[in-house]
Write a protein that holds these residues in place. Structure first.
Motif, PDB file in Angstrom:
ATOM      1  N   PHE A   1       0.829  -1.207   0.000  1.00 43.15           N
ATOM      2  CA  PHE A   1       0.000   0.000   0.000  1.00 43.15           C
ATOM      3  C   PHE A   1       0.863   1.256   0.000  1.00 43.15           C
ATOM      4  O   PHE A   1       0.604   2.204  -0.755  1.00 43.15           O
ATOM      5  CB  PHE A   1      -0.940   0.013   1.204  1.00 43.15           C
ATOM      6  CG  PHE A   1      -1.721   1.291   1.335  1.00 43.15           C
ATOM      7  CD1 PHE A   1      -2.751   1.582   0.461  1.00 43.15           C
ATOM      8  CD2 PHE A   1      -1.400   2.222   2.318  1.00 43.15           C
ATOM      9  CE1 PHE A   1      -3.466   2.769   0.555  1.00 43.15           C
ATOM     10  CE2 PHE A   1      -2.114   3.411   2.421  1.00 43.15           C
ATOM     11  CZ  PHE A   1      -3.148   3.683   1.537  1.00 43.15           C
TER      12      PHE A   1
ATOM     13  N   PRO B   1      -5.345   2.420   4.016  1.00 42.27           N
ATOM     14  CA  PRO B   1      -6.389   3.231   3.375  1.00 42.27           C
ATOM     15  C   PRO B   1      -7.285   3.936   4.395  1.00 42.27           C
ATOM     16  O   PRO B   1      -7.624   5.114   4.220  1.00 42.27           O
ATOM     17  CB  PRO B   1      -7.181   2.199   2.560  1.00 42.27           C
ATOM     18  CG  PRO B   1      -6.202   1.120   2.282  1.00 42.27           C
ATOM     19  CD  PRO B   1      -5.330   1.038   3.484  1.00 42.27           C
TER      20      PRO B   1
ATOM     21  N   CYS C   1      -8.045   5.195  -1.989  1.00 35.88           N
ATOM     22  CA  CYS C   1      -8.191   4.586  -0.663  1.00 35.88           C
ATOM     23  C   CYS C   1      -9.627   4.110  -0.430  1.00 35.88           C
ATOM     24  O   CYS C   1      -9.849   3.017   0.113  1.00 35.88           O
ATOM     25  CB  CYS C   1      -7.790   5.572   0.424  1.00 35.88           C
ATOM     26  SG  CYS C   1      -6.013   5.884   0.506  1.00 35.88           S
TER      27      CYS C   1
ATOM     28  N   LEU D   1     -10.182   0.913  -2.354  1.00 34.70           N
ATOM     29  CA  LEU D   1      -9.556  -0.239  -1.704  1.00 34.70           C
ATOM     30  C   LEU D   1     -10.387  -0.723  -0.517  1.00 34.70           C
ATOM     31  O   LEU D   1     -10.540  -1.934  -0.302  1.00 34.70           O
ATOM     32  CB  LEU D   1      -8.138   0.124  -1.233  1.00 34.70           C
ATOM     33  CG  LEU D   1      -7.093   0.379  -2.324  1.00 34.70           C
ATOM     34  CD1 LEU D   1      -5.750   0.753  -1.698  1.00 34.70           C
ATOM     35  CD2 LEU D   1      -6.923  -0.846  -3.221  1.00 34.70           C
TER      36      LEU D   1
ATOM     37  N   TYR E   1     -11.778  -4.058  -2.019  1.00 34.48           N
ATOM     38  CA  TYR E   1     -10.681  -5.011  -1.854  1.00 34.48           C
ATOM     39  C   TYR E   1     -10.275  -5.235  -0.400  1.00 34.48           C
ATOM     40  O   TYR E   1      -9.138  -5.649  -0.133  1.00 34.48           O
ATOM     41  CB  TYR E   1      -9.471  -4.541  -2.670  1.00 34.48           C
ATOM     42  CG  TYR E   1      -9.768  -4.446  -4.144  1.00 34.48           C
ATOM     43  CD1 TYR E   1      -9.982  -5.584  -4.919  1.00 34.48           C
ATOM     44  CD2 TYR E   1      -9.843  -3.196  -4.774  1.00 34.48           C
ATOM     45  CE1 TYR E   1     -10.264  -5.489  -6.277  1.00 34.48           C
ATOM     46  CE2 TYR E   1     -10.112  -3.097  -6.136  1.00 34.48           C
ATOM     47  CZ  TYR E   1     -10.333  -4.246  -6.869  1.00 34.48           C
ATOM     48  OH  TYR E   1     -10.619  -4.151  -8.224  1.00 34.48           O
TER      49      TYR E   1
ATOM     50  N   SER F   1      -9.395  -3.337   1.830  1.00 37.07           N
ATOM     51  CA  SER F   1      -8.246  -2.475   2.163  1.00 37.07           C
ATOM     52  C   SER F   1      -6.902  -3.049   1.720  1.00 37.07           C
ATOM     53  O   SER F   1      -5.847  -2.586   2.148  1.00 37.07           O
ATOM     54  CB  SER F   1      -8.205  -2.184   3.671  1.00 37.07           C
ATOM     55  OG  SER F   1      -9.382  -1.520   4.074  1.00 37.07           O
ATOM     56  N   GLN F   2      -6.936  -4.060   0.851  1.00 41.50           N
ATOM     57  CA  GLN F   2      -5.699  -4.663   0.351  1.00 41.50           C
ATOM     58  C   GLN F   2      -5.429  -4.217  -1.089  1.00 41.50           C
ATOM     59  O   GLN F   2      -6.357  -3.985  -1.857  1.00 41.50           O
ATOM     60  CB  GLN F   2      -5.801  -6.193   0.396  1.00 41.50           C
ATOM     61  CG  GLN F   2      -6.018  -6.753   1.786  1.00 41.50           C
ATOM     62  CD  GLN F   2      -4.888  -6.419   2.744  1.00 41.50           C
ATOM     63  OE1 GLN F   2      -3.715  -6.644   2.435  1.00 41.50           O
ATOM     64  NE2 GLN F   2      -5.231  -5.875   3.895  1.00 41.50           N
ATOM     65  N   VAL F   3      -4.153  -4.112  -1.434  1.00 46.22           N
ATOM     66  CA  VAL F   3      -3.782  -3.766  -2.805  1.00 46.22           C
ATOM     67  C   VAL F   3      -3.946  -5.009  -3.678  1.00 46.22           C
ATOM     68  O   VAL F   3      -3.335  -6.050  -3.401  1.00 46.22           O
ATOM     69  CB  VAL F   3      -2.322  -3.276  -2.879  1.00 46.22           C
ATOM     70  CG1 VAL F   3      -1.918  -2.991  -4.329  1.00 46.22           C
ATOM     71  CG2 VAL F   3      -2.131  -2.037  -2.016  1.00 46.22           C
TER      72      VAL F   3
ATOM     73  N   LEU G   1      -7.862   1.477 -10.583  1.00 42.36           N
ATOM     74  CA  LEU G   1      -7.868   2.348  -9.407  1.00 42.36           C
ATOM     75  C   LEU G   1      -7.628   3.799  -9.815  1.00 42.36           C
ATOM     76  O   LEU G   1      -6.875   4.073 -10.753  1.00 42.36           O
ATOM     77  CB  LEU G   1      -6.778   1.906  -8.424  1.00 42.36           C
ATOM     78  CG  LEU G   1      -6.941   0.525  -7.786  1.00 42.36           C
ATOM     79  CD1 LEU G   1      -5.685   0.157  -6.993  1.00 42.36           C
ATOM     80  CD2 LEU G   1      -8.167   0.492  -6.874  1.00 42.36           C
TER      81      LEU G   1
END
Length: 225
Positions: free
Chosen positions: A30, A61, A93, A96, A100, A102-104, A114
């Motif tokens: 991140f 994020p 952010c 994410l 997701y 909060s994961q890349v 994104l």
């Protein structure tokens, strides 16, 4: 430029720098993603100076969203396009968090969707954070690839396709860094320092200088003249 010469170039660059690293400072995927987004039309040095104030207090994020756009903007106001980048980072952010957990994401197609993330940024993250054999083409890579004739093209996309085609898998992860560092410190845009380049004997740049040019002496005016 033939393939045998390309392999020699890669071997020389590998011997000169066996384990190249990104000069952006980060500790998680991140943090790297944010740093790369900020690095567009900016130097790694200026990005690092900003993220040193951001990441210790906001390295997820959720925490960046809590920091808010005004505080974030204040931290990056010395970086080019800081208003647009602030908007993109906040939207990135939020995406994410919403999509997701909060994961890349580790998929290229998801990364390029994104906010503020184009193909170059996605390629850097895939390469540096996840070890994927992608070759991101920034201005340095584009210049070096064309000058040396390693991979010529009129657009970064054309150069990337050729570089990934010509570069054997065993060199592909590091090739991105080798070409960036070569372009940043030796094969400079206005005054390439060919005389100290490790691949000067393999490069096909027609205007290369094999000897360091002498500094022009400034004629001193005598008092009263």
């Amino acid at each position: 430029m033939n393939q045998a010469k390309r392999i020699e170039i890669l071997k020389v660059l590998q011997a000169d720098n066996p384990d190249p690293k990104s000069e952006l400072e980060y500790s998680t995927p991140f943090e790297l993603l944010i740093a790369v987004v900020l690095s567009a039309q900016a130097t790694d040095k200026s990005v690092n100076e900003s993220t040193r104030h951001i990441f210790p207090i906001a390295n997820t994020p959720e925490k960046l969203l809590e920091m808010g756009p005004e505080t974030f903007l204040d931290h990056i106001k010395k970086i080019g396009l800081f208003r647009t980048k602030t908007k993109n980072v906040m939207e990135l952010c939020q995406t994410l968090v919403d999509k997701y957990h909060s994961q890349v994401p580790q998929e290229f197609d998801k990364l390029v969707e994104l906010p503020g993330v184009g193909k170059k940024t996605a390629s850097v993250v895939m390469n540096v954070a996840f070890g994927e054999p992608k070759i991101a083409v920034d201005t340095h890579v584009f210049r070096v690839a064309n000058r040396t004739k390693y991979a010529t093209g009129k657009t970064p996309e054309q150069v990337q396709i050729k570089m990934e085609r010509y570069t054997p898998l065993e060199y592909r992860v590091n090739a991105h860094h080798w070409f960036i560092l070569l372009g940043r410190y030796i094969c400079k845009a206005r005054a390439p320092e060919c005389w100290r380049c490790p691949i000067k004997d393999l490069c096909e740049y027609k205007e290369k200088l094999l000897e360091k040019p002498e500094k022009k002496k400034v004629k001193q005016m005598k008092p009263g003249t």
